[in-house]
Design an enzyme around this catalytic site. Structure first.
Site, PDB file in Angstrom:
ATOM      1  N   CYS A   1     -23.053  56.800 -76.910  1.00  0.00           N
ATOM      2  CA  CYS A   1     -24.019  56.422 -77.068  1.00  0.00           C
ATOM      3  C   CYS A   1     -24.613  54.409 -77.869  1.00  0.00           C
ATOM      4  O   CYS A   1     -23.211  53.600 -78.238  1.00  0.00           O
ATOM      5  CB  CYS A   1     -25.541  56.927 -77.804  1.00  0.00           C
ATOM      6  SG  CYS A   1     -25.374  57.250 -79.450  1.00  0.00           S
ATOM      7  N   GLN A   2     -25.880  53.898 -78.416  1.00  0.00           N
ATOM      8  CA  GLN A   2     -25.335  52.786 -79.134  1.00  0.00           C
ATOM      9  C   GLN A   2     -24.344  53.055 -80.376  1.00  0.00           C
ATOM     10  O   GLN A   2     -23.995  52.633 -81.045  1.00  0.00           O
ATOM     11  CB  GLN A   2     -26.365  52.397 -79.765  1.00  0.00           C
ATOM     12  CG  GLN A   2     -26.555  50.964 -80.485  1.00  0.00           C
ATOM     13  CD  GLN A   2     -26.223  49.485 -79.382  1.00  0.00           C
ATOM     14  OE1 GLN A   2     -25.596  49.608 -78.204  1.00  0.00           O
ATOM     15  NE2 GLN A   2     -25.078  48.595 -80.627  1.00  0.00           N
TER      16      GLN A   2
END
Length: 182
Positions: A141-142
């Protein structure tokens, strides 16, 4: 009357706890009493329950079983070990930049109130793209929080060959690894 109210509360709590998979009922030796509930009803004495709820961290144990790899290690898994990088960020985040050769299956929707989990939609999309539960998947993800939750959901759904990319896309791009933009 006092016993009945207490017993009713205890019985209701036991039913609620038994219906929750994160809890289990277990005997508690410290609360055992020689007085039975039937005796209590006749003598109107207070009754100490002999069962307590103990939290069973089932979901935590499942998510802990997914190994975390650095972005560089994750890239090596994708390039040489047949893993597929699944980016669980939103479509907008993915379009701004993503690991090379990754696919996007959002696990959360960003709302005015913050991220909203989309576990059932996410699982349906993963299962349609990867019906084999032994498929080799790197989840990213981030920054690492959403991928950890996605790994938990996938593990609970029966996926067995998962890796969580620690640091997410932030770590990936800061290490200068290949990035694509839409």
């Amino acid at each position: 009357i006092m016993f009945m109210a207490s017993a009713t509360r205890t019985a209701m709590a036991a039913v609620l706890i038994a219906c929750t998979s994160a809890f289990s009922l277990s005997p508690c030796p410290a609360l055992r009493s020689e007085v039975s509930p039937r005796t209590c009803a006749k003598k109107l004495v207070s009754f100490q329950p002999t069962w307590t709820a103990r939290i069973q961290p089932r979901s935590i144990a499942l998510s802990m079983s997914v190994p975390k790899k650095s972005p560089e290690e994750a890239m090596k898994l994708v390039e040489s070990d047949g893993f597929t990088y699944v980016d669980v960020r939103t479509n907008e985040e993915f379009a701004r930049g993503h690991p090379a050769n990754s696919i996007n299956i959002p696990a959360f929707a960003i709302t005015a109130d913050g991220p909203m989990p989309m576990s059932s939609t996410f699982l349906k999309l993963v299962q349609s793209n990867f019906p084999n539960k032994d498929e080799k998947l790197v989840i990213g993800c981030q920054a690492g929080n959403r991928s950890a939750m996605a790994c938990k959901w996938l593990t609970e759904a029966g996926y067995t060959n998962l890796v969580d990319s620690s640091g997410g896309f932030s770590g990936w791009s800061s290490e200068g690894l290949p990035v694509n933009k839409l």
